[in-house]
Design an enzyme around this catalytic site. Structure first.
Site, short mmCIF file in Angstrom:
data_model
loop_
_atom_site.label_atom_id
_atom_site.label_comp_id
_atom_site.label_asym_id
_atom_site.label_seq_id
_atom_site.Cartn_x
_atom_site.Cartn_y
_atom_site.Cartn_z
N LYS A 54 11.03 115.91 14.39
CA LYS A 54 10.71 116.26 15.68
C LYS A 54 11.95 116.05 16.53
CE LYS A 54 7.15 115.40 19.40
NZ LYS A 54 5.85 114.68 19.53
N SER A 137 2.63 118.44 20.92
CA SER A 137 4.08 118.26 21.15
C SER A 137 4.84 118.29 19.59
CB SER A 137 4.48 117.06 21.75
OG SER A 137 4.12 116.19 21.22
N SER A 161 -0.53 114.09 19.32
CA SER A 161 0.60 114.93 18.77
C SER A 161 0.89 114.95 17.43
CB SER A 161 1.78 115.07 19.76
OG SER A 161 1.60 115.45 21.08
#
Length: 483
Positions: A54, A137, A161
């Site tokens: 991420k 996210s 998320s």
């Protein structure tokens, strides 16, 4: 293998926007793994496996943008900040031999539980159905895994998320117990209280293998001392079994847990999933939280309960000490504002200002972000959640809960609808683990998923239950990418 994945990324990335930056050394690193394998040298458990991380996770040599336009030179007027060292989880992936292909797209400061549309890099698309929201996210990681741009990826969660993107793209996601996996070196929303990092993968076994790499104490993240003595002796794959559900008592979703009712179609899909659990030998218990007061602990009328993010200013100030601009350490929120011309907490245009508006403790903390804020109110709330949760589990002799991950279908990408998660934010506030597994499909093409939830540190059991269900049903929806 790395070349094959990079070719697929080159072919489809323009249509799905999963990535923010790519690792220029991926081929060289893969070649070195091949050399070591050829000469019989020791290799890590993920040797040569292409993975993604991420955007919020620091990787030396790649800019740390937090998904915010002022922190990317590719956005008008933006600047690049670079980390002095990797986040702990990135170092653990590298030590295990994984090849990190790149960083994946996020909304600004990961502050969206449904989509990544606020990113400086633009929206990320759902690899199962481009019309649907990719799910919170960690959207880019889920799209990269679902679209076969990587074998697996790392996601981070404060409020859904990991759960949401895994479910929205028919994948497996592990939301760990708070403090099981280090979060140091990751852009925080609440690293002192709620933030967790876990894998998103296509199979339960892959996710379990990554948990073996990620979990455990790090001196760079003191809160992980709580994980000492909590790791399974045989690893997170040791209990995976096609009979793991047999004889287990599984609690079902109801208004005792959360007041949001399931949509009619969700009820039908959930009923089918419950029948599948029973076929695997589980005994189900209807709404075990009825009368417990658990649902009343949530903030009424709020789809996202932000309590616990009072630590945001302190956590972010601490994080900025590891970033540099033009060779100088950023060091502080004030230092960041001096570089960008705006603070993320600023009332006019700051993406985190709404947290300040709602949380008095955070507003006070911004005046002295070096000082640990008063979090006694949050710790008392966590204790309330855990007291009720543990009491209900014990009173009903439950091994786990199995809920529909959503109470309705996945919203569309460009709508104003929020993601209808059943366990967000309860398990985030309580610090409980959950494992998401594909469980069917809505009539509009959206994936349907189950989430197995259990007591703290129960990841080995939850992974085993998810594995049994996965092997018995094979519900994962393959992505069918289009240009």
């Amino acid at each position: 293998m790395v070349r094959t994945y990079l070719q697929r990324i080159w072919q489809y990335e323009g249509s799905y926007n999963a990535f923010t930056s790519m690792n220029p050394n991926a081929i060289a690193q893969a070649r070195e793994i091949d050399r070591r394998r050829r000469y019989g040298e020791p290799l890590g458990p993920l040797a040569g496996i292409p993975v993604v991380i991420k955007e919020s996770m620091d990787h030396v040599g790649l800019p740390s943008t937090a998904g915010w336009a002022p922190l990317s030179s590719r956005a008008a007027g933006g600047v690049d900040l670079f980390p002095s060292k990797n986040s702990v989880v990135v170092d653990r992936l590298i030590a295990a031999g994984a090849i990190i292909l790149g960083k994946t797209n996020i909304p600004a400061f990961s502050d969206d539980g449904t989509r990544a549309n606020s990113s400086w890099a633009g929206p990320t698309y759902n690899a199962v159905n481009k019309r649907l929201a990719p799910g919170a996210s960690s959207s880019g990681t889920a799209t990269a895994v679902a679209g076969n741009f990587a074998v697996l990826g790392l996601a981070e969660e404060t409020g859904g998320s990991i759960q949401n993107p895994a479910a929205a793209q028919s994948l497996v996601g592990v939301k760990p117990t708070f403090a099981l996996v280090p979060t140091a070196g990751t852009v925080p929303l609440a690293s002192s209280t709620r933030d967790v990092i876990g894998p998103i993968a296509r199979t339960v076994r892959d996710a379990a293998l990554v948990m073996d790499v990620l979990a455990g104490y790090s001196p760079e993240d003191p809160k992980t001392a709580a994980a000492n003595g909590r790791l399974p002796p045989g690893g997170y794959t040791a209990r995976l079994s096609e009979t793991a559900l047999s004889g287990m008592r599984i609690g079902l979703y109801g208004p005792g847990w959360r007041l949001d009712a399931l949509s009619p179609e969700t009820e039908g899909l959930y009923a089918q999933a419950v029948e599948e659990l029973e076929i695997e030998g589980a005994t189900v218990v209807e709404d075990p939280f009825a009368g417990s007061g658990f649902a009343d602990l949530a903030l009424p009328g709020e789809p996202y309960d932000m309590r616990g993010t009072e630590s945001l200013a302190y956590d972010f100030q601490s994080y900025l000490k590891g970033l540099s601009f033009d060779g100088a350490t950023v060091g502080s929120i004030d230092g960041l504002a001096a570089i960008t011309g705006i603070s993320p907490f600023q009332q006019d245009g700051g993406p985190l200002s709404w947290y300040v508006d709602k949380l008095a403790v955070l507003a006070d903390s911004l005046n002295q972000p070096e000082d640990v804020p008063d979090l006694s109110g949050f710790w008392a709330l966590r204790n309330q959640y855990l007291s009720v949760f543990d009491s209900v589990m014990a009173a009903n002799d439950l091994d786990a809960l199995a809920f529909p991950q959503t109470f309705g279908t996945v919203p569309e990408l460009f709508s104003a609808d929020t993601y209808p998660a059943t366990t967000e934010s309860a398990i985030n506030i309580a610090g409980l683990p959950g494992v998401v597994v594909p469980a069917g499909q809505y009539s509009n093409g959206a994936p349907f998923a189950l989430i197995f939830v259990g007591p703290r540190w129960s990841e080995p059991a939850l992974l085993a239950f998810a594995y049994d269900y996965e092997q018995a049903t094979q519900h994962r929806i393959e992505a069918n990418l289009s240009l």
